[in-house]
Design a protein around this motif. Structure first.
Motif: not given
Length: 113
Positions: A44-53
């Motif tokens: 399971p992957t629980i990493t990612g890149r922030i697209v918007a804040i």
């Protein structure tokens, strides 16, 4: 005669409150040693890149998050966004962001600047 209604396509998703919009990384299908995993055994992957804040978080110095940061997040409260066919976008409460991956810059960590 029936009216023809045309819905506009959503072009942008902006998180509200203490949240960020994250594009989840693809799940790993191989181990570090190169062994291919069957679909049922994906890590399971629980990493990612922030697209918007959200504006609230962008202006809060307690949360040093920036667009395109790679993060580790707890997926329990993440809300999937049905915006793209691959459904890799999630609205994540900032409290569920548990780590930010940073590179050292010029031999210093960001805290030393």
């Amino acid at each position: 005669m029936a009216k023809s209604t045309r819905s506009k396509a959503i072009e942008y998703v902006e998180p509200i409150g203490a949240r960020v919009l994250v594009r989840k990384d693809e799940p790993k299908r191989t181990t570090k040693g190169g062994i291919a995993l069957p679909d049922q055994a994906e890590i399971p992957t629980i990493t990612g890149r922030i697209v918007a804040i959200s504006t609230q978080i962008e202006n809060d110095t307690d949360f040093p998050l920036r667009q395109y940061d790679k993060i580790l997040f707890h997926p329990k409260e993440a809300i999937p966004v049905d915006f793209e066919t691959d459904n890799q976008l999630f609205v994540v409460p900032v409290e569920d962001v548990v780590a930010v991956f940073r590179r050292e810059t010029g031999g210093k960590t960001p805290k030393e600047d």
